[in-house]
Design a protein around this motif. Structure first.
Motif, PDB file in Angstrom:
ATOM      1  N   THR A 377      41.242  51.062  49.472  1.00  0.00           N
ATOM      2  CA  THR A 377      40.982  51.634  48.156  1.00  0.00           C
ATOM      3  C   THR A 377      39.485  51.571  47.870  1.00  0.00           C
ATOM      4  O   THR A 377      38.768  50.730  48.424  1.00  0.00           O
ATOM      5  N   LYS A 378      39.016  52.457  47.032  1.00  0.00           N
ATOM      6  CA  LYS A 378      37.583  52.541  46.744  1.00  0.00           C
ATOM      7  C   LYS A 378      37.136  51.306  45.953  1.00  0.00           C
ATOM      8  O   LYS A 378      37.825  50.868  45.037  1.00  0.00           O
ATOM      9  N   PRO A 379      35.993  50.713  46.311  1.00  0.00           N
ATOM     10  CA  PRO A 379      35.506  49.536  45.574  1.00  0.00           C
ATOM     11  C   PRO A 379      35.115  49.904  44.150  1.00  0.00           C
ATOM     12  O   PRO A 379      34.878  51.079  43.842  1.00  0.00           O
ATOM     13  N   GLY A 380      35.024  48.896  43.285  1.00  0.00           N
ATOM     14  CA  GLY A 380      34.774  49.171  41.880  1.00  0.00           C
ATOM     15  C   GLY A 380      33.672  48.313  41.268  1.00  0.00           C
ATOM     16  O   GLY A 380      33.218  47.326  41.839  1.00  0.00           O
ATOM     17  N   LEU A 381      33.257  48.734  40.063  1.00  0.00           N
ATOM     18  CA  LEU A 381      32.300  47.959  39.278  1.00  0.00           C
ATOM     19  C   LEU A 381      32.912  46.644  38.826  1.00  0.00           C
ATOM     20  O   LEU A 381      32.263  45.612  38.763  1.00  0.00           O
ATOM     21  N   SER A 382      34.192  46.711  38.465  1.00  0.00           N
ATOM     22  CA  SER A 382      34.926  45.510  38.081  1.00  0.00           C
ATOM     23  C   SER A 382      36.325  45.610  38.673  1.00  0.00           C
ATOM     24  O   SER A 382      36.828  46.709  38.917  1.00  0.00           O
TER      25      SER A 382
END
Length: 433
Positions: A377-382
């Protein structure tokens, strides 16, 4: 999917919404001599719920009823006063009303009604909920490794649940426990089986360690996963495509909105860093993203220029490499704001597991079972790990933190994304860093 929003939180939110709507809807024309403005009332309900959430009014994990009621009174006092000031200001704006003693008395009456009804109803809910939660003892039948995993994750909740190791000589322990956690492959004797049957007759839940973690801790330790279980995570099913498109639209819309609305703050930070810290203002670093594709993450620089003269290393508590300006930015997570550009560019999402450095990932991949699933899954800011677990700076902490990432990967949905967003706002407001 496990319930991310508990029945306690749902009931509290519904109860508050009904009370606020009922009182304002019936008292509105008493003050303003006009029909109630439903939009203003809905706005106040949203304001009330968000502030309650940020202040922890809807938190269920209290060990003492006395502490919870004290917290309710304090939070409700602040929110009730501020909400009603906003309510009065919005309605008086543009209105030519003669403020008299009767109007003031009526308004104070509304404040007191809301305050006491909220406190009374919440206390009733808490009495029944926390009374049931006073029995937090879980009996654990497992090997030492599994027990240690449960213990470490439970410690993150400040040991809210009391985990007790199974003791064959103690025949009365089942009278005090609220359930049993038992490892699937644990070898049981005939006496053990008889003992478990006695617990079952008392209608107490008997759960596998993984299921208990997911239900009560909302984490999913990779060490407890069965070998082929992760092949069926939500990321791989047919509904993922539509959810991904909706999430991308949300990422772009909210990122552009935040960049525009926060532009004055961004400019102040840039000037602040330039004056008190000096250039460079920004810092780029390689991170692993979706399908292990590397990209350059962009942040405000919070460390000294020679911070990694001895090579890559984790940040630690009271890290002397972090500048004074950097400490302030990290406390409110403002150093992460430039990553909105990574979101717009499609390398990141607003919500997802935090991207790790390739140098660290090599080691983590070798030490943590099924670690590579975080690249699905795509990484995130939080992410779910960031709002539920402290900062990690070693393998063991990273392993515990990954259990939250894996829980998100297995259960990801737009609902959990919204919950992470609100939890992030809560952390920022409380300056937890």
């Amino acid at each position: 999917m496990n319930l991310i929003i508990s029945k306690y939180t749902s009931l509290s939110v519904i109860k508050d919404s009904i009370i606020i709507f009922f009182i304002y809807n019936n008292q509105y024309n008493t003050i303003f001599q006009s029909n109630p403005n439903k939009l203003i009332i809905i706005f106040l309900i949203i304001y009330w719920i968000l502030l309650n959430y940020i202040l922890g009014q809807y938190d269920q994990l209290y060990k003492s009823l006395h502490k919870k009621i004290s917290s309710n009174i304090f939070n409700t006092s602040i929110i009730s006063l501020s909400a009603n000031i906003i309510y009065l200001y919005i309605n008086l704006f543009g209105e030519k009303l003669d403020i008299n003693i009767f109007m003031i008395f009526t308004f104070i009456n509304i404040i007191l009604k809301i305050f006491f009804l909220i406190i009374l109803s919440q206390t009733i809910i808490d009495i029944f909920t926390i009374k049931n939660n006073l029995r937090r003892d879980w009996l654990v039948i497992s090997n030492k490794k599994t027990f240690d995993i449960l213990y470490m994750l439970n410690r993150n909740l400040k040991n809210f649940y009391n985990l007790k190791k199974y003791n064959k000589s103690d025949n009365s322990i089942d009278r005090n426990i609220c359930g049993l956690i038992i490892e699937k492959d644990f070898i049981l004797s005939d006496n053990d089986i008889t003992y478990i049957k006695r617990i079952k007759k008392n209608n107490l839940p008997i759960l596998k360690p993984l299921y208990w973690c997911e239900k009560y801790l909302q984490s999913s330790p990779s060490e407890l996963q069965e070998n082929n279980e992760l092949h069926y995570i939500n990321d791989l099913n047919s509904s993922y495509d539509m959810r991904r498109k909706i999430k991308r639209i949300g990422d772009l819309s909210l990122s552009f909105f935040l960049l525009i609305s926060l532009l004055p703050i961004l400019l102040v930070i840039i000037i602040f860093l330039y004056i008190f810290q000096g250039p460079p203002i920004f810092y780029t670093q390689l991170r692993n993203g979706l399908n292990e594709k590397t990209f350059k993450i962009i942040k405000f620089r919070t460390m000294k220029n020679d911070a990694e003269i001895n090579g890559p290393q984790w940040s630690r508590k009271n890290d002397e490499r972090i500048t004074f300006c950097g400490k302030l930015l990290r406390k409110f997570r403002l150093d992460e704001l430039p990553q909105l550009l990574n979101v717009i560019n499609g390398e990141m999402s607003l919500i997802g597991p935090r991207p790790e450095r390739p140098e660290f990932d090599i080691n983590l991949n070798q030490k943590i079972k099924n670690y590579s699933y975080r690249y699905l899954t795509k990484p995130g800011l939080s992410g779910w790990a960031q709002v539920n677990y402290r900062y990690s700076n070693n393998i063991n902490e990273s392993q515990n933190k990954y259990s939250y990432d894996l829980f998100y990967i297995k259960n990801q949905s737009l609902l959990i994304d919204f919950i992470i967003l609100f939890k992030t706002i809560k952390i920022i407001f409380k300056a937890k860093g």
